[in-house]
Each structure stands twice: as structure tokens, then as C-alpha cells.
Design an enzyme around this catalytic site. Structure first.
Site, short mmCIF file in Angstrom:
data_model
loop_
_atom_site.label_atom_id
_atom_site.label_comp_id
_atom_site.label_asym_id
_atom_site.label_seq_id
_atom_site.Cartn_x
_atom_site.Cartn_y
_atom_site.Cartn_z
CB ILE A 188 -0.88 -0.17 1.35
CG1 ILE A 188 -1.83 -1.13 1.17
CG2 ILE A 188 -2.10 1.11 1.06
CD1 ILE A 188 -2.75 -1.46 2.54
CE LYS A 231 14.02 -4.85 10.75
NZ LYS A 231 13.29 -5.26 11.70
CB THR A 283 -6.30 -2.90 9.83
OG1 THR A 283 -6.98 -4.02 9.47
CG2 THR A 283 -5.37 -3.23 11.05
CG ASP A 284 -11.28 -4.12 8.48
OD1 ASP A 284 -10.13 -4.71 8.49
OD2 ASP A 284 -11.98 -4.51 7.10
CD GLU A 285 -7.14 -8.15 9.71
OE1 GLU A 285 -6.65 -8.94 10.58
OE2 GLU A 285 -6.44 -8.39 8.58
CE1 TYR A 290 -1.16 -6.27 10.62
CE2 TYR A 290 -3.55 -6.84 10.40
CZ TYR A 290 -2.52 -6.01 10.09
OH TYR A 290 -2.79 -4.99 9.16
CE LYS A 337 -1.66 -1.66 11.54
NZ LYS A 337 -0.72 -0.73 10.90
NE ARG A 357 -5.50 -16.25 9.26
CZ ARG A 357 -5.57 -15.40 8.40
NH1 ARG A 357 -6.62 -14.63 8.65
NH2 ARG A 357 -4.81 -14.87 7.50
P1 NAD Z 1 3.20 -4.91 3.44
O1 NAD Z 1 3.76 -5.93 4.31
O2 NAD Z 1 3.14 -4.96 1.87
O3 NAD Z 1 4.38 -3.73 3.59
C1 NAD Z 1 5.00 -3.50 4.92
C2 NAD Z 1 6.42 -2.58 4.51
O4 NAD Z 1 6.74 -1.96 5.64
C3 NAD Z 1 7.17 -3.40 3.93
O5 NAD Z 1 7.92 -2.55 2.76
C4 NAD Z 1 8.27 -3.61 5.05
O6 NAD Z 1 9.62 -3.91 4.29
C5 NAD Z 1 8.18 -2.49 5.84
N1 NAD Z 1 8.72 -2.73 7.20
C6 NAD Z 1 8.25 -3.49 7.98
N2 NAD Z 1 8.88 -3.52 9.10
C7 NAD Z 1 9.63 -2.31 9.12
C8 NAD Z 1 10.30 -1.60 10.00
N3 NAD Z 1 10.42 -1.86 11.29
N4 NAD Z 1 10.58 -0.43 9.72
C9 NAD Z 1 10.56 0.25 8.35
N5 NAD Z 1 9.99 -0.33 7.33
C10 NAD Z 1 9.20 -1.66 7.95
O7 NAD Z 1 1.87 -4.21 3.98
P2 NAD Z 1 0.61 -3.50 3.14
O8 NAD Z 1 -0.38 -4.28 2.97
O9 NAD Z 1 1.32 -2.42 2.35
O10 NAD Z 1 -0.04 -2.60 4.62
C11 NAD Z 1 0.53 -1.30 4.91
C12 NAD Z 1 -0.19 -1.01 6.06
O11 NAD Z 1 -1.41 -0.80 5.93
C13 NAD Z 1 0.16 -1.64 7.30
O12 NAD Z 1 0.32 -0.95 8.47
C14 NAD Z 1 -0.96 -2.60 7.52
O13 NAD Z 1 -1.41 -2.82 8.92
C15 NAD Z 1 -2.13 -1.61 6.86
N6 NAD Z 1 -3.55 -2.10 6.18
C16 NAD Z 1 -3.29 -3.15 5.35
C17 NAD Z 1 -4.28 -3.57 4.78
C18 NAD Z 1 -4.27 -4.63 3.52
O14 NAD Z 1 -5.13 -5.14 3.18
N7 NAD Z 1 -2.81 -4.84 3.14
C19 NAD Z 1 -5.60 -3.12 5.10
C20 NAD Z 1 -5.72 -2.10 6.07
C21 NAD Z 1 -4.61 -1.66 6.53
#
Ligand code: NAD
Length: 399
Positions: A13, A36, A141-143, A195, A199, A337
Site C-alpha cells: 500500500i 527496512k 486496519t478494520d481488524e 497482528y 495494530k 486458520r
Molecule cells: P506490506 O507488508 O506489503 O508492507 C509493509 C512494509 O513495511 C514493507 O515494505 C516492509 O519492508 C516495511 N517494514 C516492515 N517493518 C519495518 C520496520 N521496522 N521499519 C521500516 N519498514 C518496515 O503491508 P501493506 O499491506 O502494504 O500494509 C501497509 C499498512 O497498511 C500496514 O500498516 C497495514 O497494517 C495496513 N493495512 C493493510 C491492509 C491490507 O489489506 N493490506 C488493510 C488495512 C490496513
């Protein structure tokens, strides 16, 4: 000039958000990405952006106080958008510790750095006084809300309880729903997995910084995203890839769990709006009006790929199996799960009525765009899949 610190910008995202912002604000924007580069972050996802003079990439950990403080100092950050997280529920069940570290400690470290950098020691009545026009946006997140009851009997029309929202969404989005309960911003947090617990804790820290130190913040809580650059362990990309390879499509339990799906660019638009127009201190739910059972998502992926392959035979070269094998018999039900939440459903009335946001991409369109993106970008997938993911249990696939 506005300067954004986007954490986790090499992930799914975060990267889509960076692409959206650079395309929308062609001038007056600088973005510092700190990531990271865990298994989920990939520079190939932001290859074009790395060559953009408006972007600076820093490989760093959000928990690293020195690194984050230095970024604020060097780049005079106005906005923080915190995407960085461990984001995979199955991984959190196997190893909760890293979720606590990144999702909670990393967020608190960013909050503290923002507080220090944006006040430069100024105070009034004991409270810090912040530089104008700064904001910290926590992408949640909605979770965090837990799980909703669901009646499987039949999908029924969603009775939209707000006339303005009804007008805005019109018939642009699917309005099917599997129950009459929804998460609103007032719903008590009730996280169920490591998780979502991490959050929710991060959200509480953000709210605590807003209350205690009056830090200008927003929290967005979004439903499941889908779209380009989604890591191949997640439901939709995993299913696309397995269809192409003719492998079984693992579906947890009976596939009856319901999620709400939002096209990732619509999420990026919501974050942009909340950042610039959201009332400070507020939480905004972001949802797609697009509830669907997992099994229906999987069936649709099979049908759409099969359809594209028949209409455009050039894509058949990507198949490692016979076109005739692309059918629902690929579905394979696997053990559910642990603690699998039954249904998530977001009520996005607040962001819709206050900020005029609505999910613009109907699922039928979004899923076809996504599938086509994966068909056209198998090099990206192969690069990702040839790394750490190859050692990963393929049964573990969902957000
Ligand atoms: P993702 O796992 O694809 O990406 C996470 C990114 O964070 C990666 O690039 C990773 O390298 C980086 N990262 C992890 N630990 C780190 C650290 N300690 N320091 C710096 N960078 C770090 O996740 P996503 O699906 O893109 O989700 C992004 C955010 O949106 C998250 O906070 C997630 O909780 C939230 N979110 C995701 C969804 C979904 O459907 N994917 C829905 C709602 C909210």
C-alpha cells in the site's frame, strides 16, 4: 513545498500511495521513503520512484531512534504517513514478537520523533506547541475491531442509513452485505490476532499522543486492499499465481469468511484526503462496500483468468497447465486458520459525508485490472517469489 515521510513505502500500500501522490502532485512535493526492506518490502516495487528527483529512499527501521530523528532534521518533514508494519496475520500467529516490535515500538518511536521535531521545544500551558501544517497519519486496519456476526442465509441489499452517502455511492459500488452490523469509528476495539492486537496498541499510542501532547494526528482504518504490487503470499495474488501454475487453490475452512475489499488506489485517495482535510485527532474508517466470501473471490479469480485467456490467447503462454484445467476443481479446502475472524464490514459514512470520499473502483473492474497487472508483470512476481517467499508455507496466504 510539502515534505512527506512515508514509512513502509516499499511495501504494497505504501508504494501505491507514493505512486499516487507523485502523479497527483506534480510540483511542490518531496517524499522520503523509509523502509527496512523486510521480506515484504522490495525496491523493484518502487524502481521508477527511486529515479524521481522528488523521492529520497532510506533503508531504515522505524524503531531506530537515531535514523528517524536524523530524517526529521535533514528533511523538515511536514507529514508522516506510517504504513511500516508486519502485516500478515498467519506470520503473527507463528511469531508475534516482531509484530510487537515493528507495529508498536516503531509507531511510538515515530510519534516521539515527530513530537520533538515539530515543537522544537516550544510550550504553552505545559503543552507542546507545534509548527503549522504538520500531521501524523497512522494507517490502521478494520481488524482492530474484531469480528462481526454473519448470517449466511442470503445476501441482501445494504440499507444505507445516510442519504448523502447513498447519493455519493449511487450504483458505483457493490452494495451486497452479509449482515446488518458494521464497524463504525465508535465500535470498541476488540483485536483477536497478534497482528490486530499490535495494530490496536499502535492506535492507542497515536490517540495517547494526541490527547497527552496534542500532537496533530489522524488514524485511518481500512478494509482489505487489493491491486498491483500485492505480495504473493496474500489471498488474491496467491490465487492468481496458483491458477497460472495449475496448482491447488488453498481455501481456509469452508471459504465462508467475509471480507470487504477495496482497490488500493482508492485507499491512497482516502489517505490523501484525510491527511489534508481530515479533522485533527479523528479516526476515519475506509471501506469498499464490497463484502464477499473468500470462496466467491477465489471463484471470480478463476473465472476472470479463464475468460481473459480465451479472449486474448497471447496470455496462454503464461499458463503452466492446460487451459481446460482452469476451473473450480482447482479449489482445495484446507484446515481453518486459528481464531479466524468470521466477518469484517466497514461503515465509511464519516469519510464519505465529511470528506466526500467514496470507493470509486467497482470490484469487477478492480479485480480485472489487478489480474491483468499480474499477467503483465510476471517478472516482478518471479523476482519476489524467488526470494524468501519460496521457503514459506504456501498454505499461509491471507491478510
Ligand atoms: P506490506 O507488508 O506489503 O508492507 C509493509 C512494509 O513495511 C514493507 O515494505 C516492509 O519492508 C516495511 N517494514 C516492515 N517493518 C519495518 C520496520 N521496522 N521499519 C521500516 N519498514 C518496515 O503491508 P501493506 O499491506 O502494504 O500494509 C501497509 C499498512 O497498511 C500496514 O500498516 C497495514 O497494517 C495496513 N493495512 C493493510 C491492509 C491490507 O489489506 N493490506 C488493510 C488495512 C490496513
Amino acid at each position: 513545498m510539502k515534505r512527506y515521510l512515508v514509512t513502509g513505502g516499499a511495501g504494497f500500500i505504501g508504494a501505491n500511495f507514493v505512486k499516487y501522490m507523485l502523479a497527483k502532485y506534480t510540483a511542490g512535493i518531496r517524499i522520503v521513503i523509509v523502509d527496512k526492506l523486510t521480506y515484504a518490502g522490495n525496491l523493484s516495487t518502487i524502481q521508477d520512484e527511486l529515479n524521481d528527483p522528488r523521492v529520497t529512499f532510506i533503508k531504515g527501521d522505524t524503531q531506530d531512534q537515531g535514523c528517524i530523528a536524523e530524517i526529521f532534521k535533514q528533511h523538515e518533514i511536514d507529514y508522516v504517513v506510517n504504513f511500516a508494519a508486519e502485516s500478515h496475520v498467519d506470520r503473527s500467529i507463528a511469531n508475534p514478537q516482531v509484530f510487537l516490535e515493528t507495529n508498536i515500538r516503531g509507531t511510538q518511536n515515530l510519534l516521539e520523533a515527530a513530537k520533538s521535531a515539530w515543537t522544537a521545544g516550544k510550550e504553552k500551558d505545559g503543552y507542546p506547541v507545534y509548527r503549522e501544517g504538520v500531521k501524523f497519519l497512522q494507517v490502521s486496519t478494520d481488524e482492530v475491531y474484531g469480528s462481526l456476526a454473519k448470517t449466511f442465509d442470503e445476501a441482501r441489499e445494504l440499507v444505507l442509513h445516510d442519504a448523502e452517502m447513498k447519493r455519493l455511492v449511487k450504483d458505483r459500488v457493490s452494495m451486497k452485505t452479509y449482515g446488518d452490523q458494521f464497524f463504525t469509528e465508535q465500535t470498541a476495539l476488540d483485536p483477536r490476532s497478534p497482528y490486530s492486537a499490535s495494530k490496536a496498541s499502535a492506535d492507542f499510542f497515536v490517540q495517547a499522543y494526541a490527547e497527552t501532547y496534542r500532537l496533530p494526528v489522524n488514524i485511518t482504518r481500512c478494509s482489505n486492499n487489493y491491486g498491483p504490487y500485492h505480495f504473493p503470499e496474500k489471498l488474491i495474488p496467491l490465487m492468481i499465481q496458483n491458477v497460472l501454475e495449475g496448482k491447488p487453490l488453498p481455501v481456509y475452512g469452508e471459504g465462508k469468511n467475509v471480507r470487504d475489499w477495496l482497490y488500493v488506489e482508492d485507499h491512497a485517495k482516502a489517505i490523501d484526503l484525510v491527511l489534508h482535510k481530515g479533522r485533527s485527532g479523528e479516526v476515519y474508517n475506509v471501506g469498499g462496500f464490497n463484502e464477499e466470501e473468500n470462496i466467491q473471490i477465489v471463484r471470480r479469480i478463476i473465472d476472470t483468468i479463464s475468460d481473459i485467456m480465451m479472449r486474448e490467447p497471447k496470455y496462454q503462454t503464461l499458463l503452466k497447465t492446460d487451459l481446460n484445467h482452469i476451473n473450480h476443481s482447482l479449489i482445495s479446502y484446507v484446515q481453518d486458520r486459528l481464531g479466524h475472524d468470521l466477518r469484517y464490514a466497514i461503515d465509511p459514512t464519516k469519510i464519505t459525508t465529511e470528506l466526500g470520499w467514496y470507493p470509486e473502483t467497482p470490484f469487477e473492474l478492480g479485480i480485472e485490472k489487478t489480474i491483468r497487472w499480474y499477467l503483465d508483470n510476471q517478472d516482478w512476481v518471479n523476482e519476489i517469489v524467488s526470494g524468501e517467499y519460496t521457503n514459506y508455507d504456501e498454505r499461509m496466504y491471507q491478510k
